[in-house]
Design a protein around this motif. Structure first.
Motif, PDB file in Angstrom:
ATOM      1  N   LEU A   1      20.774  31.325 -82.382  1.00  0.00           N
ATOM      2  CA  LEU A   1      21.839  30.327 -82.467  1.00  0.00           C
ATOM      3  C   LEU A   1      23.120  30.937 -83.028  1.00  0.00           C
ATOM      4  O   LEU A   1      24.229  30.688 -82.536  1.00  0.00           O
ATOM      5  CB  LEU A   1      21.401  29.159 -83.347  1.00  0.00           C
TER       6      LEU A   1
ATOM      7  N   ALA B   1      24.658  24.432 -78.230  1.00  0.00           N
ATOM      8  CA  ALA B   1      25.394  25.270 -79.192  1.00  0.00           C
ATOM      9  C   ALA B   1      26.618  25.892 -78.517  1.00  0.00           C
ATOM     10  O   ALA B   1      27.690  25.995 -79.125  1.00  0.00           O
ATOM     11  CB  ALA B   1      24.479  26.354 -79.742  1.00  0.00           C
TER      12      ALA B   1
ATOM     13  N   CYS C   1      26.575  31.206 -80.909  1.00  0.00           N
ATOM     14  CA  CYS C   1      27.809  30.533 -81.361  1.00  0.00           C
ATOM     15  C   CYS C   1      28.944  31.532 -81.532  1.00  0.00           C
ATOM     16  O   CYS C   1      30.073  31.294 -81.102  1.00  0.00           O
ATOM     17  CB  CYS C   1      27.559  29.812 -82.688  1.00  0.00           C
TER      18      CYS C   1
ATOM     19  N   ALA D   1      27.269  27.607 -86.442  1.00  0.00           N
ATOM     20  CA  ALA D   1      25.820  27.814 -86.344  1.00  0.00           C
ATOM     21  C   ALA D   1      25.119  27.343 -87.609  1.00  0.00           C
ATOM     22  O   ALA D   1      24.057  26.720 -87.555  1.00  0.00           O
ATOM     23  CB  ALA D   1      25.530  29.285 -86.096  1.00  0.00           C
TER      24      ALA D   1
END
Lengths: 319, 435
Positions: A49, A99, A53, A87
């Protein structure tokens, strides 16, 4: 040497040597402990993630500036910070495509349409999170238990966050869990210890000032404490208010964002107090369990007004 | 005990190690003396000599009847080579008297001043000696010693702060001539009828504080150590630190009963009133990474800067900028042919590494400039308004309260031209209002 080789420019001729890029990278380093804690508690998903991001933020900024034929500043560190902070506010189980959309929103809507670095009114990472909260409310409220990833059998197991437990079930969470991070929550809000370590580094470097974090957290403790004193069965104690949720992440890393917070000393105190009041109101009586994001975004909106009304006293012009 | 100071300001670093402990050396006669006809704030002087005239040391060579002016005296004996345009340190050419020294240094006879002069006589002697504020402003001192009728000066402060990095002129003068400084202060007190005298010195000069302690104590003058911070030596900030009084906006120190004079000016006053000696020599610090042998020199006013630099071993390879004054408020020179004038305190040669010409980035509202500004302004806002040309709103702002110290630019991480824009704003604003 020949006179025509002399450089002529107006005074001053020396400088402190401080640089915007140095500040950016110091902030990135300060977020590394929190990032490491996120990976520890939530596994490779967390790393994915964060990487997604950061990458999406840089890419969005690059494309935006290219389309507008502006100088490319996507690699100056500010997009990395926005991606990293975004994130850290996300639930570990959030689908990757969400995301990415959130990152695009934070850079395009939170920063570039205002004119880029220095011109935005709202904290870009929080704009992205607000976008996601409105667009994907269920996914944004689905939390994962910590350390579950270590056991091979279960992929993710949902768990409520301490704030959710308190608000909807009046269940407490132990302080050491809150402090060290062994709780459910977004990637960045779990380990207070890791966040405080990063904040201490920034303070030591002189990149965050004491007024906003102190007034924000202080107001939360005092206002929260007053409610707890009045009705201890219904409201959590002030230490819980401070350690639970995204307050530490928000107070030290989001509310202190230079561009979107006041530039006057008094203004910074007003900002922190206002954010603290809004946060407790949301947590105590609002429909949501967490309010740090909205507290900061609302105070961002008031920042130009705060600047106007808290100008320092000019020397020789009286009080 | 907490050392006195003023709010905000910056720590720009000393950079004084190269010359702080070097005693003042007397510079030899230069090949040529160039005396611009204006070395003071106020009305330009008229020459009293022409090409071919012989002159003696201390002879008056330029003057004017206007009150806000200071006469100019020859520091050498020799022949006037020309009266014409020569480079002034400000960058443009100005009418100047050029003298070729003959080496004999024959002196004009000095008129012996009276033994116990009253205030008016002190002022006359100060004007006759051509004394101006030697801290850099070069304001004719006799005017400063004549406070407006409605005001009453109760405190005189001798400014020994020397807050600009590199400069050590006042430091050495305090260590080497403390009695002359106190003597000058006593004359200033008499001229304005003030009761209390102070000497303000930054704590980074402990030897100066010690050297002045004796003569000051004997004269009932208080030596006050002040925090080593920039701009501690700025007049308004000095008065605020020492007396805790704020000079009103658009006002003068006399409005709060204070008067400030530089250390060098105090010594010049002492020499003029005690011996009738006019101002002909100036102590300068020659320093910076671009100078081979940094020194403190007592030079003849009118010495071409290139000759002063040669006395210090010349410029180092890689010297990129030569600055007259300090690095925060000094002027970058366009020509080394320009002479040392009365207001010159420093000649700094900086290498490209020491000089900052970095890329400008957007304002990130970090507020370092707001935290630094000694006048309590918001430099980022003022600079932005000037850049955007928002003149109507600027009239309400405190543009003219800026003392142009440069602290804002020093701290700015985006290298924004804040004080430069404010200066531009002041000129433009004044120009618009003149219509």
């Amino acid at each position: 040497m020949a006179d025509d080789k002399l450089i002529i420019s107006p005074s001053p001729h020396i400088s402190s040597g401080e640089n915007v890029n140095t500040i950016m990278f110091a902030v990135i380093y300060s977020l590394l402990p929190a990032g490491a804690a996120a990976v520890y508690f939530f596994g490779p998903r967390a790393l994915a993630l964060i990487a997604v991001c950061v990458g999406a933020c840089i890419a969005t900024e690059y494309v935006f500036q290219k389309l507008r034929a502006k100088p490319i500043t996507a690699f100056d560190g500010s997009a990395i910070i926005t991606g990293g902070l975004l994130a850290l506010t996300l639930p570990p189980g959030l689908p990757v495509y969400m995301a990415i959309l959130g990152s695009i929103a934070s850079i395009a809507l939170g920063k570039q349409i205002f004119g880029g670095l220095g011109h935005n009114i709202f904290n870009p990472a929080l704009v992205g999170r607000a976008f996601l909260q409105a667009t994907f409310p269920v996914a944004m409220a689905t939390w994962t238990a910590p350390l579950v990833w270590l056991s091979a059998k279960v992929d993710t197991a949902s768990a409520a966050t301490p704030l959710g437990l308190m608000k909807f079930e009046l269940k407490a969470t132990s302080y050491d869990k809150l402090f060290f991070g062994n709780i459910g929550g977004s990637l960045g809000e779990t380990s207070a210890l890791a966040l405080l370590a990063g904040a201490a580094y920034l303070y030591y470097r002189g990149y965050i000032e004491w007024r906003i974090p102190t007034s924000f957290i202080g107001t939360v403790a005092v206002f929260g404490g007053l409610l707890w004193l009045v009705e201890p069965g219904r409201y959590p104690d002030p230490l819980f208010q401070v350690l639970a949720g995204g307050l530490i992440l928000g107070a030290f890393f989001m509310a202190t964002d230079y561009v979107t917070s006041p530039i006057t000393p008094t203004g910074k105190l007003v900002f922190g107090v206002g954010a603290g009041v809004i946060l407790i109101v949301i947590r105590a009586w609002g429909g949501l369990q967490e309010g740090v994001m909205y507290a900061i975004l609302l105070m961002n909106a008031l920042t130009p007004l705060i600047n106007r009304y808290t100008k320092p006293a000019v020397f020789g012009k009286g009080p | 005990m907490k050392v006195k100071t003023f709010p905000r300001g910056i720590h720009a670093g000393d950079r004084k190690e190269a010359t702080a402990q070097k005693p003042i050396e007397d510079a030899p006669l230069p090949g040529e003396i160039i005396l611009p006809l204006q070395q003071h704030a106020g009305v330009v002087c008229e020459p009293l000599v022409q090409a071919g005239d012989a002159v003696l040391v201390f002879q008056k060579v330029a003057d004017t009847d206007a009150p806000v002016a200071a006469p100019i005296h020859s520091p050498v004996s020799g022949t006037v080579k020309a009266v014409g345009a020569r480079f002034h340190p400000g960058g443009l050419k100005m009418a100047s008297i050029v003298i070729t020294p003959d080496g004999s240094q024959a002196e004009a006879e000095l008129v012996s001043p009276p033994a116990n002069p009253g205030p008016d006589e002190i002022r006359k002697l100060v004007r006759a000696a051509g004394i101006v504020g030697l801290g850099g402003a070069a304001f004719p001192t006799q005017i400063k010693l004549t406070p407006p009728a409605e005001t009453k000066i109760d405190s005189v402060i001798i400014n020994g702060c020397e807050c600009e990095p590199y400069l050590t002129v006042d430091h050495r003068l305090m260590v080497e001539s403390p009695e002359a400084i106190i003597g000058g202060l006593k004359l200033i007190l008499k001229a304005v009828g003030a009761a209390k005298g102070y000497v303000g010195i930054e704590v980074n000069k402990p030897d100066a504080i010690e050297a002045l302690a004796g003569p000051a104590g004997a004269a009932g003058v208080e030596v006050v150590p002040l925090e080593a911070k920039y701009p501690q030596g700025a007049e308004k900030q000095l008065i605020k630190s020492l007396l805790n009084r704020e000079v009103p906006s658009k006002g003068l120190p006399s409005a709060v009963g204070a008067l400030v004079q530089n250390v060098g000016t105090a010594i010049a006053i002492y020499e003029a009133v005690s011996f009738g000696r006019p101002l002909t020599r100036k102590v300068v610090t020659v320093s910076g990474g671009g100078i081979s042998e940094p020194k403190n020199l007592r030079v003849y006013i009118g010495t071409p800067i290139k000759e002063v630099i040669a006395l210090c071993g010349g410029l180092v390879d890689g010297a990129a900028k030569v600055i007259l004054g300090g690095p925060m408020m000094g002027v970058a020179l366009s020509s080394l042919e320009a002479p040392v004038i009365k207001a010159t305190s420093g000649i700094l040669a900086l290498s490209a590494a020491e000089t900052e010409l970095a890329e400008t980035q957007p304002c990130i509202k970090c507020a370092r400039c707001v935290e630094a500004c000694p006048m309590g302004l918001m430099p980022n806002r003022l600079g932005a308004m000037v850049e955007a040309g928002i003149w109507d709103e600027l009239s309400d702002e405190s543009l003219f309260d800026c003392i142009e110290c440069g602290s804002c630019v020093f701290v700015c991480p985006s290298n924004r031209p804040l004080v430069q824009n404010i200066r531009l704003g002041k000129y433009t604003f004044a120009g618009k209002n003149r219509k």
